[in-house]
Design a protein around this motif. Sequence first.
Motif, PDB file in Angstrom:
ATOM      1  N   ASP A  17       0.705  -1.184   0.012  1.00  0.00           N
ATOM      2  CA  ASP A  17      -0.038  -0.100   0.070  1.00  0.00           C
ATOM      3  C   ASP A  17       0.685   1.077   0.021  1.00  0.00           C
ATOM      4  N   ARG A  18       1.865   1.216   0.798  1.00  0.00           N
ATOM      5  CA  ARG A  18       2.716   2.493   0.755  1.00  0.00           C
ATOM      6  C   ARG A  18       3.756   2.756  -0.366  1.00  0.00           C
ATOM      7  N   HIS A  19       4.047   1.531  -1.204  1.00  0.00           N
ATOM      8  CA  HIS A  19       4.768   1.907  -2.182  1.00  0.00           C
ATOM      9  C   HIS A  19       4.431   1.543  -3.610  1.00  0.00           C
ATOM     10  N   MET A  20       3.895   0.300  -3.534  1.00  0.00           N
ATOM     11  CA  MET A  20       2.942  -0.206  -4.886  1.00  0.00           C
ATOM     12  C   MET A  20       2.110   0.679  -5.300  1.00  0.00           C
ATOM     13  N   VAL A  21       1.207   1.163  -4.409  1.00  0.00           N
ATOM     14  CA  VAL A  21      -0.360   1.518  -4.790  1.00  0.00           C
ATOM     15  C   VAL A  21       0.123   2.773  -5.481  1.00  0.00           C
ATOM     16  N   PRO A  22       0.783   4.118  -4.907  1.00  0.00           N
ATOM     17  CA  PRO A  22       1.254   4.958  -5.695  1.00  0.00           C
ATOM     18  C   PRO A  22       1.906   5.114  -6.918  1.00  0.00           C
ATOM     19  N   LEU A  23       2.653   4.029  -6.829  1.00  0.00           N
ATOM     20  CA  LEU A  23       3.653   3.608  -8.008  1.00  0.00           C
ATOM     21  C   LEU A  23       2.948   3.224  -9.241  1.00  0.00           C
ATOM     22  N   ILE A  24       1.976   2.110  -9.330  1.00  0.00           N
ATOM     23  CA  ILE A  24       1.247   1.781 -10.397  1.00  0.00           C
ATOM     24  C   ILE A  24      -0.231   1.530 -10.219  1.00  0.00           C
ATOM     25  N   PHE A  25      -0.665   1.388  -8.959  1.00  0.00           N
ATOM     26  CA  PHE A  25      -2.133   1.210  -9.027  1.00  0.00           C
ATOM     27  C   PHE A  25      -3.079   2.313  -8.820  1.00  0.00           C
TER      28      PHE A  25
END
Length: 270
Positions: A17-25
């Motif tokens: 949630d901290r890293h992947m969500v803003p990166l690609i989701f």
Amino acid sequence: MSEIDKVFAGSIPENYDRHMVPLIFASYARDMSERVAALAPKSVLETAAGSGVVTRALAPMLSPDARYVVTDLNQPMLDYAKSRQGADSRIIWQKADAQALPFEDAAFDLVCCQFGVMFLPDRPSGYREARRVLRPGGSFLFNAWDRIEENVFASDVTDALATFFPNDPPRFMARTPHGYHDTALIRSDLAKAGFTDVTIETREAQSRAPSAQHVALAYCQGTPLRNEIEARGPDRLEAATDHAASVITIRHGSGEISAKIQAHIILARI
């Protein structure tokens, strides 16, 4: 797909949630939420909700009298999603297998699923379940990543880990998240489930990160790729992450970086 590909536990939900969500989701979650809201459903089922990025975006767009059932097979991810969501009497949280939904026939106006169908061992079975719980005229909206070569950071991390583990390279990203990109196969699987009205749109976006280290942390420690790395040695995780970061820095530079991501958005109606 390996069983380890489906394990989102330990610190993975928070790092996801901290890293992947803003990166690609996040951008695709906004897109999906807008598409759902445009259909004005009064009863929505979300499957494979993950850490709740779609839930957080979609809930404010639904009508005050809507019913929104949010599910995931993985309880730690569902618990994390619920912890991030404000109090909302319209939302029901429930652990559920998308291939064996615990709901009556024709119970929902719309079923949505963001980047979850790739994890289904039997996709036509999951699609049949989505169709079963939809009312006449209902919609099944989901997305799936395009091939890994069209998703630059995922490809970079995979290539970097192949050099770090040359004898046994981790292939989670290519095998699972980016392993279901053939639109003809997607149409065929939906047809097996009884869907005949299918629209597929391929959407390109940009993935942005404050640093290469952020990208490496996202993929190596915020997805089941972490399980695959640690299976090769629990003490290798940090070194593998740093190696991926160094390779991405060489390819994209230091400081803020960006790269192409691409996915298919699928709308199936009954």
